[in-house]
Design a protein around this motif. Structure first.
Motif, PDB file in Angstrom:
ATOM      1  N   ALA A   1      20.500  53.552  15.776  1.00 45.45           N
ATOM      2  CA  ALA A   1      19.524  54.462  15.165  1.00 45.45           C
ATOM      3  C   ALA A   1      18.145  53.798  15.088  1.00 45.45           C
ATOM      4  O   ALA A   1      17.127  54.442  15.368  1.00 45.45           O
ATOM      5  N   MET A   2      18.121  52.520  14.713  1.00 48.29           N
ATOM      6  CA  MET A   2      16.835  51.805  14.643  1.00 48.29           C
ATOM      7  C   MET A   2      16.211  51.685  16.031  1.00 48.29           C
ATOM      8  O   MET A   2      14.985  51.804  16.177  1.00 48.29           O
ATOM      9  N   ASP A   3      17.031  51.434  17.052  1.00 51.32           N
ATOM     10  CA  ASP A   3      16.506  51.376  18.419  1.00 51.32           C
ATOM     11  C   ASP A   3      15.859  52.693  18.808  1.00 51.32           C
ATOM     12  O   ASP A   3      14.783  52.724  19.400  1.00 51.32           O
ATOM     13  N   ALA A   4      16.516  53.795  18.464  1.00 45.59           N
ATOM     14  CA  ALA A   4      15.978  55.119  18.796  1.00 45.59           C
ATOM     15  C   ALA A   4      14.674  55.382  18.041  1.00 45.59           C
ATOM     16  O   ALA A   4      13.708  55.894  18.619  1.00 45.59           O
ATOM     17  N   LEU A   5      14.631  55.030  16.766  1.00 45.93           N
ATOM     18  CA  LEU A   5      13.392  55.206  15.992  1.00 45.93           C
ATOM     19  C   LEU A   5      12.266  54.351  16.557  1.00 45.93           C
ATOM     20  O   LEU A   5      11.115  54.798  16.665  1.00 45.93           O
ATOM     21  N   GLY A   6      12.589  53.123  16.909  1.00 45.81           N
ATOM     22  CA  GLY A   6      11.586  52.247  17.523  1.00 45.81           C
ATOM     23  C   GLY A   6      11.076  52.817  18.835  1.00 45.81           C
ATOM     24  O   GLY A   6       9.882  52.736  19.142  1.00 45.81           O
ATOM     25  N   ALA A   7      11.974  53.416  19.603  1.00 43.38           N
ATOM     26  CA  ALA A   7      11.577  54.023  20.875  1.00 43.38           C
ATOM     27  C   ALA A   7      10.642  55.206  20.661  1.00 43.38           C
ATOM     28  O   ALA A   7       9.665  55.380  21.399  1.00 43.38           O
ATOM     29  N   ILE A   8      10.926  56.011  19.665  1.00 44.28           N
ATOM     30  CA  ILE A   8      10.064  57.154  19.361  1.00 44.28           C
ATOM     31  C   ILE A   8       8.661  56.668  18.987  1.00 44.28           C
ATOM     32  O   ILE A   8       7.654  57.199  19.458  1.00 44.28           O
ATOM     33  N   LEU A   9       8.612  55.645  18.141  1.00 47.16           N
ATOM     34  CA  LEU A   9       7.306  55.083  17.778  1.00 47.16           C
ATOM     35  C   LEU A   9       6.609  54.478  18.987  1.00 47.16           C
ATOM     36  O   LEU A   9       5.397  54.651  19.174  1.00 47.16           O
ATOM     37  N   MET A  10       7.362  53.769  19.820  1.00 56.95           N
ATOM     38  CA  MET A  10       6.767  53.133  20.994  1.00 56.95           C
ATOM     39  C   MET A  10       6.208  54.179  21.953  1.00 56.95           C
ATOM     40  O   MET A  10       5.111  54.010  22.492  1.00 56.95           O
ATOM     41  N   ALA A  11       6.926  55.272  22.152  1.00 57.82           N
ATOM     42  CA  ALA A  11       6.435  56.341  23.026  1.00 57.82           C
ATOM     43  C   ALA A  11       5.136  56.918  22.479  1.00 57.82           C
ATOM     44  O   ALA A  11       4.173  57.144  23.224  1.00 57.82           O
ATOM     45  N   THR A  12       5.084  57.126  21.189  1.00 55.40           N
ATOM     46  CA  THR A  12       3.875  57.667  20.559  1.00 55.40           C
ATOM     47  C   THR A  12       2.720  56.678  20.669  1.00 55.40           C
ATOM     48  O   THR A  12       1.583  57.061  20.968  1.00 55.40           O
ATOM     49  N   LEU A  13       3.006  55.413  20.460  1.00 52.43           N
ATOM     50  CA  LEU A  13       1.965  54.386  20.571  1.00 52.43           C
ATOM     51  C   LEU A  13       1.442  54.277  22.001  1.00 52.43           C
ATOM     52  O   LEU A  13       0.237  54.084  22.210  1.00 52.43           O
ATOM     53  N   LEU A  14       2.316  54.399  22.982  1.00 55.21           N
ATOM     54  CA  LEU A  14       1.864  54.376  24.376  1.00 55.21           C
ATOM     55  C   LEU A  14       0.893  55.512  24.652  1.00 55.21           C
ATOM     56  O   LEU A  14      -0.111  55.337  25.341  1.00 55.21           O
TER      57      LEU A  14
END
Length: 181
Positions: A87-100
């Motif tokens: 779940a943390m990996d998925a949340l981090g990915a969502i944030l990373m996509a937004t930051l990109l």
């Protein structure tokens, strides 16, 4: 110069997270590795300015792999620690996509030309940076409080399992710092 150091730190932290993920578990799920590698490739493309793929498409790939990595999250065969990590990996990915998208510049994540439709890019950037700080704090909490199965009691595995969320939290926080700078 500061943004170059922040970019390098974020890429290094993401690479470290991938190494920790691959080395810490006897059987790593392919979805987790695909997600981690997709994030590293997207970050490398955007950070180095290669423009091999448009940032919006990188974001779509990251979000799709994040959704796939959470498939079966409620599986009873997985421990609570494994489900939390996924779940943390998925949340981090969502944030990373937004930051990109935020880092890609005007028009990538919506700019002031679309401000009439709701939230301006400045408000969105502030919200994403705030969420990144909360995610980094949650990553530290996870690394400190996670339970280890007896089989993971050996020192290298113990360190690797705790380092993975720390590296992901650091990577997201450094990318957020780049968005601010």
């Amino acid at each position: 110069m500061a943004d170059v150091l922040l970019h390098a730190g974020a890429l290094g932290a993401t690479a470290l997270s991938i190494c920790c993920l691959a080395a810490s578990r006897p059987r790593v799920r392919m979805q987790e590795l695909v997600l981690a590698v997709a994030m590293l490739l997207a970050m490398t493309d955007v950070v180095l300015g290669l423009s091999l793929v448009a940032p919006v498409w990188w974001a779509a790939v990251i979000l799709a792999t994040a959704m796939l990595s959470t498939a079966g999250l409620r599986d009873r065969g997985s421990s609570r620690a494994v489900r939390s990590a996924r779940a943390m990996d998925a949340l981090g990915a969502i944030l990373m996509a937004t930051l990109l998208l935020l880092m890609a510049g005007p028009g990538a994540a919506g700019d002031d030309a679309h401000a009439g439709h709701g939230v301006s890019s400045t408000a969105l950037a502030c919200a994403v940076v705030g969420a990144s700080a909360v995610f980094a704090a949650a990553s530290v909490h996870m690394a400190v409080t996670m339970r280890m199965p007896r089989a993971a009691a050996s020192f290298p595995v113990y360190v690797l399992r705790r380092a993975a969320p720390l590296a992901m939290g650091a990577s997201v926080l450094l990318m957020a710092a780049v968005a601010v700078v």
